[in-house]
Design an enzyme around this catalytic site. Structure first.
Site, PDB file in Angstrom:
ATOM      1  N   PRO A 128       0.819  -1.213   0.000  1.00 48.65           N
ATOM      2  CA  PRO A 128       0.000   0.000   0.000  1.00 48.65           C
ATOM      3  C   PRO A 128       0.859   1.272   0.000  1.00 48.65           C
ATOM      4  O   PRO A 128       0.501   2.264  -0.613  1.00 48.65           O
ATOM      5  CB  PRO A 128      -0.825  -0.125   1.284  1.00 48.65           C
ATOM      6  CG  PRO A 128      -0.894  -1.599   1.539  1.00 48.65           C
ATOM      7  CD  PRO A 128       0.373  -2.198   1.007  1.00 48.65           C
ATOM      8  N   ILE A 157      -1.173  -7.714  -6.753  1.00 47.67           N
ATOM      9  CA  ILE A 157      -0.332  -8.862  -7.102  1.00 47.67           C
ATOM     10  C   ILE A 157      -0.966  -9.644  -8.261  1.00 47.67           C
ATOM     11  O   ILE A 157      -2.049 -10.226  -8.127  1.00 47.67           O
ATOM     12  CB  ILE A 157      -0.096  -9.776  -5.868  1.00 47.67           C
ATOM     13  CG1 ILE A 157       0.540  -8.968  -4.723  1.00 47.67           C
ATOM     14  CG2 ILE A 157       0.761 -10.983  -6.254  1.00 47.67           C
ATOM     15  CD1 ILE A 157       1.850  -8.259  -5.056  1.00 47.67           C
ATOM     16  N   GLU A 363       5.674  -3.013 -13.083  1.00 43.06           N
ATOM     17  CA  GLU A 363       7.116  -3.345 -13.166  1.00 43.06           C
ATOM     18  C   GLU A 363       7.966  -2.086 -13.373  1.00 43.06           C
ATOM     19  O   GLU A 363       8.964  -2.088 -14.096  1.00 43.06           O
ATOM     20  CB  GLU A 363       7.363  -4.431 -14.213  1.00 43.06           C
ATOM     21  CG  GLU A 363       6.613  -5.701 -13.788  1.00 43.06           C
ATOM     22  CD  GLU A 363       7.041  -6.964 -14.477  1.00 43.06           C
ATOM     23  OE1 GLU A 363       8.185  -7.025 -14.938  1.00 43.06           O
ATOM     24  OE2 GLU A 363       6.216  -7.901 -14.526  1.00 43.06           O
TER      25      GLU A 363
HETATM   26  N1  COS Z   1      20.447  -4.437 -10.156  1.00 42.72           N
HETATM   27  C1  COS Z   1      21.109  -4.671  -9.006  1.00 42.72           C
HETATM   28  N2  COS Z   1      21.069  -3.856  -7.956  1.00 42.72           N
HETATM   29  C2  COS Z   1      20.349  -2.721  -8.077  1.00 42.72           C
HETATM   30  C3  COS Z   1      19.654  -2.405  -9.242  1.00 42.72           C
HETATM   31  C4  COS Z   1      19.714  -3.335 -10.320  1.00 42.72           C
HETATM   32  N3  COS Z   1      19.064  -3.117 -11.462  1.00 42.72           N
HETATM   33  N4  COS Z   1      19.019  -1.221  -9.066  1.00 42.72           N
HETATM   34  C5  COS Z   1      19.328  -0.811  -7.826  1.00 42.72           C
HETATM   35  N5  COS Z   1      20.129  -1.733  -7.238  1.00 42.72           N
HETATM   36  C6  COS Z   1      20.720  -1.679  -5.907  1.00 42.72           C
HETATM   37  C7  COS Z   1      21.639  -0.457  -5.746  1.00 42.72           C
HETATM   38  O1  COS Z   1      22.941  -0.750  -6.228  1.00 42.72           O
HETATM   39  C8  COS Z   1      21.619  -0.255  -4.258  1.00 42.72           C
HETATM   40  O2  COS Z   1      22.492  -1.141  -3.621  1.00 42.72           O
HETATM   41  P1  COS Z   1      23.859  -0.613  -2.919  1.00 42.72           P
HETATM   42  O3  COS Z   1      23.419   0.371  -1.857  1.00 42.72           O
HETATM   43  O4  COS Z   1      24.479  -1.853  -2.374  1.00 42.72           O
HETATM   44  O5  COS Z   1      24.651   0.030  -4.017  1.00 42.72           O
HETATM   45  C9  COS Z   1      20.209  -0.675  -3.888  1.00 42.72           C
HETATM   46  O6  COS Z   1      19.714  -1.502  -4.936  1.00 42.72           O
HETATM   47  C10 COS Z   1      19.270   0.499  -3.683  1.00 42.72           C
HETATM   48  O7  COS Z   1      19.319   1.268  -4.869  1.00 42.72           O
HETATM   49  P2  COS Z   1      19.055   2.833  -4.873  1.00 42.72           P
HETATM   50  O8  COS Z   1      19.879   3.482  -3.815  1.00 42.72           O
HETATM   51  O9  COS Z   1      19.234   3.282  -6.275  1.00 42.72           O
HETATM   52  O10 COS Z   1      17.531   2.866  -4.402  1.00 42.72           O
HETATM   53  P3  COS Z   1      16.401   3.934  -4.575  1.00 42.72           P
HETATM   54  O11 COS Z   1      15.582   3.920  -3.351  1.00 42.72           O
HETATM   55  O12 COS Z   1      16.977   5.242  -5.026  1.00 42.72           O
HETATM   56  O13 COS Z   1      15.461   3.297  -5.717  1.00 42.72           O
HETATM   57  C11 COS Z   1      14.740   2.573  -7.829  1.00 42.72           C
HETATM   58  C12 COS Z   1      15.901   2.836  -6.896  1.00 42.72           C
HETATM   59  C13 COS Z   1      13.839   3.779  -7.954  1.00 42.72           C
HETATM   60  C14 COS Z   1      15.363   2.251  -9.182  1.00 42.72           C
HETATM   61  C15 COS Z   1      13.938   1.350  -7.312  1.00 42.72           C
HETATM   62  O14 COS Z   1      13.341   1.618  -6.080  1.00 42.72           O
HETATM   63  C16 COS Z   1      12.884   0.873  -8.270  1.00 42.72           C
HETATM   64  O15 COS Z   1      13.189   0.236  -9.279  1.00 42.72           O
HETATM   65  N6  COS Z   1      11.602   1.151  -7.951  1.00 42.72           N
HETATM   66  C17 COS Z   1      10.503   0.667  -8.736  1.00 42.72           C
HETATM   67  C18 COS Z   1      10.083  -0.642  -8.251  1.00 42.72           C
HETATM   68  C19 COS Z   1       9.064  -1.235  -9.157  1.00 42.72           C
HETATM   69  O16 COS Z   1       9.344  -1.539 -10.296  1.00 42.72           O
HETATM   70  N7  COS Z   1       7.848  -1.393  -8.607  1.00 42.72           N
HETATM   71  C20 COS Z   1       6.827  -2.026  -9.316  1.00 42.72           C
HETATM   72  C21 COS Z   1       6.495  -3.231  -8.522  1.00 42.72           C
HETATM   73  S1  COS Z   1       6.556  -4.697  -9.354  1.00 42.72           S
HETATM   74  S2  COS Z   1       4.871  -4.718 -10.390  1.00 42.72           S
END
Ligand code: COS
Length: 380
Positions: A128, A157, A363
Site C-alpha cells: 500500500p 499482485i 514493473e
Molecule cells: N540491479 C542490481 N542492484 C540494483 C539495481 C539493479 N538493477 N538497481 C538498484 N540496485 C541496488 C543499488 O545498487 C543499491 O544497492 P547498494 O546500496 O548496495 O549500491 C540498492 O539496490 C538500492 O538502490 P538505490 O539506492 O538506487 O535505491 P532507490 O531507493 O533510489 O530506488 C529505484 C531505486 C527507484 C530504481 C527502485 O526503487 C525501483 O526500481 N523502484 C521501482 C520498483 C518497481 O518496479 N515497482 C513495481 C512493482 S513490481 S509490479
C-alpha cells in the site's frame, strides 16, 4: 549488425501467433468483461512450453533465449494481454529469479512445476505504501532461527489467487535499510496467508490481481532466496528482466492495434473511397508503424543484451519506456481510426487501449524508467 531473427525463432513466433489466433482470440472479449482468468489458456501455454521459456530443460523449461521469449510475448499480447501478463510474470519474475538465485532444492521443488506450467507463480513487492519507492517495505520477515515470521500486506499482485508459489519481499532488519530485506518463497495454504479481494481493473481484466495478507506466516529458512539481506537486489535484478517482458507485451498491444486499424482503414469507405486513401488516416498509420518499428528494435536489443550476458538494466528500461508509450499512443489512434466502431467492444481496439495503460505503470512506472535511465547516463 544482424537485425534478422533465426529460423528457429521464426518457428516459435509462428507457433505463438497461431496459438493466439486459435486459442486466445475466442472468448477474449467475454473474459475481459467478466474478469475471467484464462485458466485453460494458461494450461495450454504450459503444454506449449511458454511458461518456462528460458529455463534449462533439466528443470522442465524450454531452454530458449530471451529474444524468443520477447517474440512470443509480442504475439500473445497482440490478442490478449491478460494472458500474456501471466506468461511474463511466471517467466521473468518467478522462474528467472528462482533459476538464477535459488538453491538446488528450491529449483527441484518449485522451479520444475513452475517451468512446465503445472503451477504458476507470483512476485510480491508492491505494498500500500511501497510501489515505486520499493525500499520502504513495511512487510516484515522476522528471523526466528530456523524460520521467519512474515507479517504485512502486498498490493496489486498479478496471479494473486491463481498462483501456488509466491516470491515475497520483506524487511528483516530495518536498521540495515535495503540491505536488511529478504526474498522468501511462500506457498499458498501456509497458515496465516490470506488472499485479499480481487481488484476491479481498467485493463487486463482477465488477469487475476489481488492484495495478499500475511499474518504470522511461518516460512522455513530454506525458503529464503540468496544470502541474508539479498532480497532488494534480488527484486531489482529480477525486475530488470521483467521490464523486457513488459516491453514486449506493450509492443504486442501496439502492433495488435495497428494491424486491426490498418485492416479496417483498407475496408471502411468514406467520401467515396477506403479511408486509408485519405491522408489523415494514412499519416496516422505511418506514425504508428514508425513508432512500433522503433519499439521493436529497442525490445530486441534489450533481449539480446540479456542473451549475450551484457548489462540490460538500461536497455530494458529504455525499451519499456518507449514501448509502453507506443502502446498507449498507438491504441488511442487505432480507436480513432475505427471511429464509432472503435468505441464498442466487438472491434477489440478499445480493450487494447485500456490494456495498454498498465504497461506504463507496472514493473516500474515510466517515471521510474526515467530514473533508471537518467542515473545510468549521468553516471558515465
Ligand atoms: N540491479 C542490481 N542492484 C540494483 C539495481 C539493479 N538493477 N538497481 C538498484 N540496485 C541496488 C543499488 O545498487 C543499491 O544497492 P547498494 O546500496 O548496495 O549500491 C540498492 O539496490 C538500492 O538502490 P538505490 O539506492 O538506487 O535505491 P532507490 O531507493 O533510489 O530506488 C529505484 C531505486 C527507484 C530504481 C527502485 O526503487 C525501483 O526500481 N523502484 C521501482 C520498483 C518497481 O518496479 N515497482 C513495481 C512493482 S513490481 S509490479
Amino acid at each position: 549488425m544482424d537485425f534478422s531473427i533465426s529460423e528457429e525463432q521464426k518457428m516459435i513466433q509462428e507457433a505463438a501467433r497461431e496459438f493466439a489466433q486459435n486459442e486466445l482470440l475466442p472468448g477474449v472479449i467475454e473474459r475481459d468483461e467478466t474478469q475471467k482468468f484464462p485458466a485453460e489458456q494458461v494450461k495450454r501455454m504450459g503444454e506449449l512450453g511458454f511458461m518456462g521459456m528460458m529455463v534449462d530443460p533439466k528443470y522442465g523449461g524450454s531452454g530458449l533465449d530471451t529474444v524468443s521469449y520477447a517474440l512470443v510475448m509480442e504475439e500473445l499480447s497482440k490478442i490478449d494481454a491478460s494472458s500474456s501478463v501471466v506468461v511474463s510474470v511466471n517467466n521473468s519474475l518467478v522462474c528467472w529469479g528462482l533459476e538464477t538465485y535459488g538453491t538446488e532444492e528450491q529449483k527441484t521443488k518449485y522451479l520444475k512445476p513452475l517451468a512446465t506450467g503445472e503451477i504458476i507463480g507470483a512476485f510480491c513487492l508492491s505494498e500500500p505504501e511501497a510501489g515505486s519507492d520499493a525500499t520502504s517495505q513495511k512487510t516484515t520477515a522476522i528471523d526466528k532461527g530456523d524460520h521467519y515470521i512474515l507479517n504485512g500486506t502486498k498490493n496489486w499482485i498479478t496471479n494473486g489467487n491463481s498462483a501456488s508459489v509466491y516470491l515475497v519481499i520483506a524487511q528483516t532488519d530495518k536498521d540495515k535499510g535495503h540491505k536488511g530485506i529478504n526474498a522468501l518463497i511462500v506457498e499458498k495454504g501456509m497458515p496465516g496467508f490470506e488472499i485479499g479481494p480481487k481488484e476491479n481493473k481498467l485493463g487486463i481484466r482477465g488477469s487475476d490481481t489481488h492484495s495478499l495478507n500475511f499474518n504470522d506466516v511461518k516460512v522455513p529458512k530454506e525458503n529464503r532466496i540468496g544470502e541474508d539481506g539479498f532480497g532488494f537486489k534480488f527484486a531489482m535484478k529480477t525486475l530488470a528482466g521483467g521490464r523486457i517482458g513488459i516491453a514486449s507485451q506493450a509492443l504486442g498491444i501496439a502492433a495488435g492495434a495497428y494491424e486491426l486499424a490498418k485492416k479496417y482503414a483498407k475496408e471502411r469507405k468514406a467520401f467515396g473511397t477506403e479511408i486509408a486513401n485519405h491522408q489523415a488516416i494514412a499519416f496516422k498509420l505511418a506514425d504508428m508503424h514508425t513508432q512500433i518499428e522503433a519499439a521493436r528494435l529497442l525490445v530486441y536489443k534489450a533481449a539480446r543484451d540479456k542473451d549475450i550476458g551484457a548489462n540490460y538494466d538500461l536497455s530494458g528500461a529504455i525499451a519499456k519506456l518507449h514501448a509502453s508509450k507506443t502502446a498507449m499512443d498507438t491504441t488511442i489512434e487505432a480507436v480513432q481510426i475505427h471511429g464509432g466502431n472503435g468505441f464498442v467492444k466487438d472491434y477489440h481496439v478499445e480493450r487494447l487501449m485500456r490494456d495498454a495503460k498498465i504497461t506504463q505503470i507496472y514493473e516500474g512506472t515510466s517515471e521510474i524508467q526515467k530514473i533508471v535511465i537518467s542515473r545510468s547516463i549521468l553516471r558515465n
